[in-house]
Design an enzyme around this catalytic site. Sequence first.
Site, PDB file in Angstrom:
ATOM      1  N   GLY B  53      76.050 -26.609  79.061  1.00  0.00           N
ATOM      2  CA  GLY B  53      75.458 -25.313  78.754  1.00  0.00           C
ATOM      3  C   GLY B  53      76.255 -24.244  79.448  1.00  0.00           C
ATOM      4  O   GLY B  53      76.925 -24.514  80.438  1.00  0.00           O
ATOM      5  N   THR B  54      76.177 -23.045  78.905  1.00  0.00           N
ATOM      6  CA  THR B  54      77.092 -22.036  79.423  1.00  0.00           C
ATOM      7  C   THR B  54      76.428 -20.866  80.134  1.00  0.00           C
ATOM      8  O   THR B  54      76.007 -21.027  81.261  1.00  0.00           O
ATOM      9  CB  THR B  54      78.052 -21.596  78.321  1.00  0.00           C
ATOM     10  OG1 THR B  54      77.284 -21.361  77.140  1.00  0.00           O
ATOM     11  CG2 THR B  54      79.043 -22.679  78.018  1.00  0.00           C
TER      12      THR B  54
END
Lengths: 260, 293
Positions: B53-54
């Site tokens: 996830g960013t």
Amino acid sequence: MSTPFYVSPEQLMKDRADFARKGIARGRSVVVVQYADGVLFASENPSQALHKVSEIYDRIAFAAVGRYNEFENLRIAGVRLADMRGYSYDRRDVTGRGLANAYAQTLGTIFSSGGEKPYEVELFVAEVGDDATGDQIYRLTYDGQVADEHGYAVMGGATETVTGYLAERYEDGLDLDAALRLAVAALGHSDSDDRVIAPGDLEVAVLDRTRSRQRKFSRLAEARLVAILGATPPTPPASAEPSAAPASPDDDPPIAPPVS
Amino acid sequence: MTGELTGHGRLPAAFLSPGTSSFTEFLSREAPDLLPAGRALPPGQAGDLAPHGTTIVALAFPGGVLLGGDRRATMGNLIASRDIEKVFSTDEYSAAGIAGTAGLAVEMVRLFRVELEHYEKIEGSPLSLDGKANRLSALIRGNLGMAMQGLAVVPLFVGYDLAHAGGRIFSYDVTGGRYEETGYHAVGSGSLFARGSLKKLYRPDLDETGAAMVALQALYDAADDDSATGGPDLTRRIFPILHVITAEGGHTLADDIVSDLADQVIAGRMGRPDGPVAPLAVRGGADSEGGAS
């Protein structure tokens, strides 16, 4: 050589049951009433910290009478079981039935094992469904028996009187205010007179299916109770009792349910 | 453990014994296999095995706090998911956004959520916000071994502190270090760009809608320069998730509200792709906004 006294199994179980029953009857009652939007619990409990009614999981609540340390233990075990099951499977997989089974097994084993003192507790496990037909109320006794209750149920001290009061007046689909008034009036009812319980001495909580959050359990704070019940004056169901016949306790005349 | 879960037989003694109010501690005694930290990995790097996830952004505004995350998960050069949710409500007054290994992070947040609720049910009152932040620290610290093999989890935790009547933001490092942030913060691969954007756009007097707008602008800037952060997906109408917490509790902003705001951001960027212009010099006070003097 001395022979140990023979005690028949019937007598042994009866003694244990009497012991447990006596302990439970000392406490005040807890009333559970189904209403249109869920399940309501009410109890006379002046303590703000030592609860008789508690949340177990999203849709499941717990109420108990009897010895505090024993039902508190059971409550914590129930929270642990529910959280563990919900964490390993899914939140929807935690059911009131499963919890009631676990409690029944626990209470039953303790009751019939010679080594342990029987628990002096009675429990309600209630689960609120998506609609009234999905609501479940289980009543568990000290010996592990489970009963499936509908509409209303009472446990604790003056069970018969309070149940009788509710049986005459309960109807399906009450709104919250009416259900609360009925439950509180029932708690204050005894054969000799009708007390008005001050809102500060009440512990009331609901499983409310209309609550937008996932957790449906909420306690009704004193301010809310005052708003519904009024500060001190008696509530309508109590005044519906005719004042003419207080003397004969056992033959209550059949009274129509309150109109409100 | 299976016997305990299937509901046959009496409750095990451990369930009935008095003790901890912590679900994690209870699990570590009774069912350590369920804990994310209880697993040992074979040696080697595992970072490329699972999606990441960013970018997550958070900002406080008077009366509350807002947490927002983009919707992309990546695996190397692949987009593993374009509609992943990385912002989670952890209880009524707190929320966590996750960056790092998505699978572990989601599991950690799930455990954290049960941890908070478990404590609240057993003790009868919720943990303080600092208490919650410290519990999350402990969970992250337990993951250090896996972080060293490339499976790091770095959350951003926000909450409304009823004791201080205000929103607060906590960031973490992989060792469980907990740092309280003032005003705004961002974590994840696009956080460098998001933080730069937040620095120029953030004002302490934002309202809820303003804060949502700043979060969307910051996420847009992150997506603009970081390939692992997802920008607004116009064709599929996928927009960031924004979670707001105030004294009344937390709620995730409805899709139509976010898409309206996102459309405004995009319309503005049509005219000026780099986004709003910040004034060159601040005159007189923090609140002048480059307008006519």
